[in-house]
Structures are given as C-alpha cells and as structure tokens.
Design a protein around this motif. Structure first.
Motif, PDB file in Angstrom:
ATOM      1  N   THR A 163       0.838  -1.228   0.110  1.00  0.00           N
ATOM      2  CA  THR A 163      -0.033  -0.037  -0.132  1.00  0.00           C
ATOM      3  C   THR A 163       0.949   1.330   0.096  1.00  0.00           C
ATOM      4  O   THR A 163       0.616   2.207  -0.755  1.00  0.00           O
ATOM      5  CB  THR A 163      -0.915  -0.089   1.260  1.00  0.00           C
ATOM      6  N   VAL A 164       1.890   1.410   0.884  1.00  0.00           N
ATOM      7  CA  VAL A 164       2.735   2.418   0.923  1.00  0.00           C
ATOM      8  C   VAL A 164       3.664   2.536  -0.414  1.00  0.00           C
ATOM      9  O   VAL A 164       3.708   3.767  -1.191  1.00  0.00           O
ATOM     10  CB  VAL A 164       3.588   2.318   2.123  1.00  0.00           C
ATOM     11  N   THR A 165       4.052   1.333  -0.722  1.00  0.00           N
ATOM     12  CA  THR A 165       4.884   1.601  -2.104  1.00  0.00           C
ATOM     13  C   THR A 165       4.053   1.797  -3.230  1.00  0.00           C
ATOM     14  O   THR A 165       4.443   2.936  -4.285  1.00  0.00           O
ATOM     15  CB  THR A 165       5.386   0.211  -2.463  1.00  0.00           C
ATOM     16  N   VAL A 166       2.649   1.491  -3.404  1.00  0.00           N
ATOM     17  CA  VAL A 166       1.852   1.985  -4.610  1.00  0.00           C
ATOM     18  C   VAL A 166       1.385   3.305  -4.322  1.00  0.00           C
ATOM     19  O   VAL A 166       1.434   4.350  -5.317  1.00  0.00           O
ATOM     20  CB  VAL A 166       0.655   0.985  -4.545  1.00  0.00           C
ATOM     21  N   ALA A 167       1.315   3.914  -3.052  1.00  0.00           N
ATOM     22  CA  ALA A 167       0.910   5.297  -2.883  1.00  0.00           C
ATOM     23  C   ALA A 167       2.159   6.370  -3.199  1.00  0.00           C
ATOM     24  O   ALA A 167       1.876   7.202  -3.870  1.00  0.00           O
ATOM     25  CB  ALA A 167       0.653   5.539  -1.407  1.00  0.00           C
ATOM     26  N   ILE A 168       3.340   5.717  -2.940  1.00  0.00           N
ATOM     27  CA  ILE A 168       4.528   6.724  -3.340  1.00  0.00           C
ATOM     28  C   ILE A 168       4.750   6.703  -4.809  1.00  0.00           C
ATOM     29  O   ILE A 168       5.016   7.833  -5.280  1.00  0.00           O
ATOM     30  CB  ILE A 168       5.832   6.268  -2.665  1.00  0.00           C
ATOM     31  N   VAL A 169       4.565   5.421  -5.310  1.00  0.00           N
ATOM     32  CA  VAL A 169       4.722   5.422  -6.968  1.00  0.00           C
ATOM     33  C   VAL A 169       3.588   6.198  -7.572  1.00  0.00           C
ATOM     34  O   VAL A 169       3.880   7.051  -8.386  1.00  0.00           O
ATOM     35  CB  VAL A 169       4.665   4.197  -7.482  1.00  0.00           C
ATOM     36  N   GLY A 170       2.505   6.031  -7.158  1.00  0.00           N
ATOM     37  CA  GLY A 170       1.496   6.873  -7.709  1.00  0.00           C
ATOM     38  C   GLY A 170       1.582   8.483  -7.651  1.00  0.00           C
ATOM     39  O   GLY A 170       1.274   9.323  -8.559  1.00  0.00           O
ATOM     40  N   ALA A 171       2.033   8.851  -6.299  1.00  0.00           N
ATOM     41  CA  ALA A 171       2.297  10.403  -6.334  1.00  0.00           C
ATOM     42  C   ALA A 171       3.352  10.816  -7.255  1.00  0.00           C
ATOM     43  O   ALA A 171       3.487  11.788  -7.653  1.00  0.00           O
ATOM     44  CB  ALA A 171       2.749  10.618  -4.793  1.00  0.00           C
ATOM     45  N   SER A 172       4.303   9.866  -7.323  1.00  0.00           N
ATOM     46  CA  SER A 172       5.494  10.246  -8.176  1.00  0.00           C
ATOM     47  C   SER A 172       4.946  10.154  -9.676  1.00  0.00           C
ATOM     48  O   SER A 172       5.407  11.147 -10.486  1.00  0.00           O
ATOM     49  CB  SER A 172       6.500   8.961  -8.047  1.00  0.00           C
ATOM     50  N   VAL A 173       4.120   9.243 -10.238  1.00  0.00           N
ATOM     51  CA  VAL A 173       3.739   9.449 -11.385  1.00  0.00           C
ATOM     52  C   VAL A 173       2.782  10.676 -11.510  1.00  0.00           C
ATOM     53  O   VAL A 173       3.145  11.383 -12.587  1.00  0.00           O
ATOM     54  CB  VAL A 173       2.861   8.297 -11.673  1.00  0.00           C
ATOM     55  N   LEU A 174       2.140  11.208 -10.664  1.00  0.00           N
ATOM     56  CA  LEU A 174       1.278  12.366 -10.632  1.00  0.00           C
ATOM     57  C   LEU A 174       2.242  13.634 -10.854  1.00  0.00           C
ATOM     58  O   LEU A 174       1.884  14.501 -11.763  1.00  0.00           O
ATOM     59  CB  LEU A 174       0.479  12.602  -9.640  1.00  0.00           C
ATOM     60  N   ILE A 175       3.365  13.691 -10.002  1.00  0.00           N
ATOM     61  CA  ILE A 175       4.379  14.674 -10.046  1.00  0.00           C
ATOM     62  C   ILE A 175       5.148  14.465 -11.538  1.00  0.00           C
ATOM     63  O   ILE A 175       5.481  15.669 -12.321  1.00  0.00           O
ATOM     64  CB  ILE A 175       5.558  14.411  -9.095  1.00  0.00           C
ATOM     65  N   GLY A 176       5.308  13.490 -11.961  1.00  0.00           N
ATOM     66  CA  GLY A 176       5.971  13.401 -13.424  1.00  0.00           C
ATOM     67  C   GLY A 176       4.700  13.765 -14.633  1.00  0.00           C
ATOM     68  O   GLY A 176       5.186  14.254 -15.522  1.00  0.00           O
ATOM     69  N   LEU A 177       3.591  13.539 -14.201  1.00  0.00           N
ATOM     70  CA  LEU A 177       2.685  13.901 -15.379  1.00  0.00           C
ATOM     71  C   LEU A 177       2.608  15.455 -15.233  1.00  0.00           C
ATOM     72  O   LEU A 177       1.763  16.235 -16.033  1.00  0.00           O
ATOM     73  CB  LEU A 177       1.309  13.228 -15.139  1.00  0.00           C
ATOM     74  N   ALA A 178       2.734  16.204 -14.197  1.00  0.00           N
ATOM     75  CA  ALA A 178       2.524  17.679 -14.021  1.00  0.00           C
ATOM     76  C   ALA A 178       3.430  18.406 -15.051  1.00  0.00           C
ATOM     77  O   ALA A 178       3.034  19.655 -15.255  1.00  0.00           O
ATOM     78  CB  ALA A 178       3.201  17.990 -12.537  1.00  0.00           C
ATOM     79  N   VAL A 179       4.384  17.788 -15.778  1.00  0.00           N
ATOM     80  CA  VAL A 179       5.031  18.451 -16.609  1.00  0.00           C
ATOM     81  C   VAL A 179       4.334  18.558 -17.886  1.00  0.00           C
ATOM     82  O   VAL A 179       4.619  19.497 -18.777  1.00  0.00           O
ATOM     83  CB  VAL A 179       6.381  17.584 -17.067  1.00  0.00           C
ATOM     84  N   GLY A 180       3.367  17.957 -18.007  1.00  0.00           N
ATOM     85  CA  GLY A 180       2.265  17.973 -19.292  1.00  0.00           C
ATOM     86  C   GLY A 180       1.902  19.449 -19.477  1.00  0.00           C
ATOM     87  O   GLY A 180       2.255  19.936 -20.694  1.00  0.00           O
ATOM     88  N   PRO A 181       0.985  19.429 -18.750  1.00  0.00           N
ATOM     89  CA  PRO A 181       0.122  21.112 -18.947  1.00  0.00           C
ATOM     90  C   PRO A 181       1.371  22.238 -19.207  1.00  0.00           C
ATOM     91  O   PRO A 181       1.285  23.171 -19.850  1.00  0.00           O
ATOM     92  CB  PRO A 181      -0.577  21.207 -17.698  1.00  0.00           C
ATOM     93  N   VAL A 182       2.564  22.242 -18.178  1.00  0.00           N
ATOM     94  CA  VAL A 182       3.375  23.299 -18.384  1.00  0.00           C
ATOM     95  C   VAL A 182       4.617  23.101 -19.611  1.00  0.00           C
ATOM     96  O   VAL A 182       4.808  24.277 -19.840  1.00  0.00           O
ATOM     97  CB  VAL A 182       4.279  23.129 -16.952  1.00  0.00           C
ATOM     98  N   ALA A 183       4.668  21.831 -19.984  1.00  0.00           N
ATOM     99  CA  ALA A 183       5.454  21.573 -21.126  1.00  0.00           C
ATOM    100  C   ALA A 183       5.225  22.654 -22.414  1.00  0.00           C
ATOM    101  O   ALA A 183       6.273  23.152 -22.944  1.00  0.00           O
ATOM    102  CB  ALA A 183       5.368  20.416 -21.529  1.00  0.00           C
ATOM    103  N   ASP A 184       4.096  22.978 -22.811  1.00  0.00           N
ATOM    104  CA  ASP A 184       3.669  23.532 -23.919  1.00  0.00           C
ATOM    105  C   ASP A 184       4.287  25.050 -23.564  1.00  0.00           C
ATOM    106  O   ASP A 184       4.735  25.853 -24.517  1.00  0.00           O
ATOM    107  CB  ASP A 184       2.173  23.665 -24.298  1.00  0.00           C
ATOM    108  N   PHE A 185       3.631  25.614 -22.543  1.00  0.00           N
ATOM    109  CA  PHE A 185       4.087  26.947 -22.187  1.00  0.00           C
ATOM    110  C   PHE A 185       5.738  27.287 -22.086  1.00  0.00           C
ATOM    111  O   PHE A 185       6.253  28.315 -22.693  1.00  0.00           O
ATOM    112  CB  PHE A 185       3.520  27.506 -20.921  1.00  0.00           C
ATOM    113  N   LEU A 186       6.351  26.257 -21.558  1.00  0.00           N
ATOM    114  CA  LEU A 186       7.841  26.195 -21.489  1.00  0.00           C
ATOM    115  C   LEU A 186       8.593  26.000 -22.886  1.00  0.00           C
ATOM    116  O   LEU A 186       9.360  26.854 -23.055  1.00  0.00           O
ATOM    117  CB  LEU A 186       8.174  25.488 -20.569  1.00  0.00           C
TER     118      LEU A 186
END
Length: 164
Positions: A76-99
């Motif tokens: 459960t902890v491993t899945v939660a950390i991996v899930g949060a990490s994937v969400l952080i990685g996906l945060a680059v998507g909306p910002v990438a076009d602007f950058l």
C-alpha cells in the motif's frame, strides 16, 4: 516609394533608411554589412532554466519511484509513493507547452547583439544594434533589397551562343 520594412523605430524605403529619427538616404549609402557581438550568458542561463523546469518533475518522479522501491515498505505504501511520483511526473505535461513556447521564442530572438553597419557619405555608421535576431534579419534583408533596387543596372553583354 516602396516600403521594405516599417516598425516603431525603423523604416526602410526605396529612398532612405530611417532609424530612431535619423535618416540615411540610400543614394549616400555605398556598402552595408553586419556584425555579431558576443553571446549573452543571461539568455543562455534562461534557456538552461527552462530545460531544468521541464526535466524537474520527471526527475522527481523517477526519484520517487526509486525511493518507493528502495524503502521496501508494504504494498500500500509503495503503491501510494509510486502513484504520487507518477502524478508529479505528469505535471510536466500542461506546463511543457508553455515552456517550449518560451524556449522557441528565445531561439527566435537569439543570444547575441547584432549590428547593421553602412558606409554613409564615406564613413562607417552603425544603423542598428539589436538583440532580436528575427527583427534583425527582417531589417537587414530590407536594407539589402532597398540598396540593390537603387543601384543602376549595368548594360548586358551579348553572350556567345553555340550553333548560331
């Protein structure tokens, strides 16, 4: 009169070049050339910052996944950390076009000071100094076209043709 280029501070016509209120008649210009200055480290640092901003969330996501696997906690902890990490990685998507748009504009503007010089009344004169490479290219080409259009055309020599 033909206008080759016109903006708030530069106007290139078939009769003259006007830069910041100064007028240079084309008939008095005998030669035009350009010079490039040294690179602007501020512009290069800005490009590096944009690259870091693009890579930052992806690096954070990879580190989060590596941390989750290294901690070796419950599923459960491993899945939660991996899930949060994937969400952080996906945060680059909306910002990438602007950058990427800012990065593209940075390359269009250039990283050097560019100057247009002319021999006017026998003396070298700096017509323009700008850091905007796109604008520089437009103005330089307009001045070239205006000067070329104003030069007298040499009479053509007859060419020898084969077979006649």
């Amino acid at each position: 009169m033909i206008t080759y280029y016109d903006d708030r501070s530069v106007q290139v016509t078939s009769t003259a070049v006007r830069v910041d209120g100064r007028t240079f008649r084309l008939a008095e210009i005998s030669m035009v050339w350009h010079r490039r200055g040294s690179r602007s480290w501020r512009v290069l640092a800005g490009r590096g910052a944009i690259g870091a901003a693009l890579a930052g969330p992806l690096v954070a996501a990879a580190l989060g996944i590596a941390l989750a696997l290294w901690l070796d906690r419950s599923l459960t902890v491993t899945v939660a950390i991996v899930g949060a990490s994937v969400l952080i990685g996906l945060a680059v998507g909306p910002v990438a076009d602007f950058l990427f748009e800012h990065l593209d504009r940075s390359y269009a503007r250039g990283s050097r000071q560019l100057e247009i010089w002319a021999r006017w009344r026998g003396q070298p004169v700096r017509l323009l100094c700008t850091g905007d490479a796109l604008r520089f290219g437009q103005i330089y080409r307009a001045v070239q076209r205006a000067v070329e259009a104003g030069q007298p055309v040499a009479p053509r020599r007859r060419q020898n043709s084969i077979g006649r």
